[in-house]
Scaffold this motif. Sequence first.
Motif, PDB file in Angstrom:
ATOM      1  N   SER A 119       0.809  -1.215   0.000  1.00  0.00           N
ATOM      2  CA  SER A 119       0.000   0.000   0.000  1.00  0.00           C
ATOM      3  C   SER A 119       0.846   1.271   0.000  1.00  0.00           C
ATOM      4  O   SER A 119       0.308   2.361  -0.029  1.00  0.00           O
ATOM      5  N   SER A 120       2.179   1.134   0.013  1.00  0.00           N
ATOM      6  CA  SER A 120       3.029   2.309  -0.038  1.00  0.00           C
ATOM      7  C   SER A 120       3.904   2.250  -1.291  1.00  0.00           C
ATOM      8  O   SER A 120       4.080   1.209  -1.895  1.00  0.00           O
TER       9      SER A 120
ATOM     10  N   THR B 270       7.386   4.521  -3.343  1.00  0.00           N
ATOM     11  CA  THR B 270       8.415   5.549  -3.265  1.00  0.00           C
ATOM     12  C   THR B 270       8.348   6.380  -4.532  1.00  0.00           C
ATOM     13  O   THR B 270       8.410   5.845  -5.642  1.00  0.00           O
TER      14      THR B 270
ATOM     15  N   ALA C 261       8.620   8.425   0.521  1.00  0.00           N
ATOM     16  CA  ALA C 261       7.720   7.288   0.679  1.00  0.00           C
ATOM     17  C   ALA C 261       6.315   7.830   0.916  1.00  0.00           C
ATOM     18  O   ALA C 261       6.113   8.693   1.769  1.00  0.00           O
TER      19      ALA C 261
ATOM     20  N   ASP D  38       1.892   6.837   0.824  1.00  0.00           N
ATOM     21  CA  ASP D  38       0.829   5.854   0.758  1.00  0.00           C
ATOM     22  C   ASP D  38       0.234   5.897  -0.643  1.00  0.00           C
ATOM     23  O   ASP D  38       0.061   6.978  -1.211  1.00  0.00           O
ATOM     24  N   ARG D  39      -0.049   4.757  -1.240  1.00  0.00           N
ATOM     25  CA  ARG D  39      -0.572   4.744  -2.610  1.00  0.00           C
ATOM     26  C   ARG D  39      -1.850   5.557  -2.751  1.00  0.00           C
ATOM     27  O   ARG D  39      -2.101   6.127  -3.807  1.00  0.00           O
TER      28      ARG D  39
ATOM     29  N   CYS E 123       4.404  11.253  -5.729  1.00  0.00           N
ATOM     30  CA  CYS E 123       3.693  11.994  -4.690  1.00  0.00           C
ATOM     31  C   CYS E 123       2.953  13.144  -5.381  1.00  0.00           C
ATOM     32  O   CYS E 123       3.295  13.544  -6.497  1.00  0.00           O
TER      33      CYS E 123
END
Length: 94
Positions: A10-11, A13, A20, A22-23, A47
């Motif tokens: 669920s994470s 980069t 890092a 969270d998706r 991100c």
Amino acid sequence: MFGSRRGEDSSATCPACGEAVDRTDAREYDKYGNRWERAEKEFEYLCKPCHRDLCHQPRQGLEAALVECEAGDADRETFLTQFLETATADEAER
């Protein structure tokens, strides 16, 4: 939205800044520029700030040009020289 279909982590980069995230707080990125053709593709996740900073214009041929110019392998000066020559040659052909 919906949970992961493949049991993916669920994470992720962010490849642009290394953060890092969270998706659910990331944006899907397809380096080939066509995220709608999903068959057998692996996506990266940016991100939100890095995604906002992207140019969202078409980039047909960019990936091939980067590979041809040895992006990531050649030193900065060599890469920039090769990329400029490639871009100039492409522009002259149009």
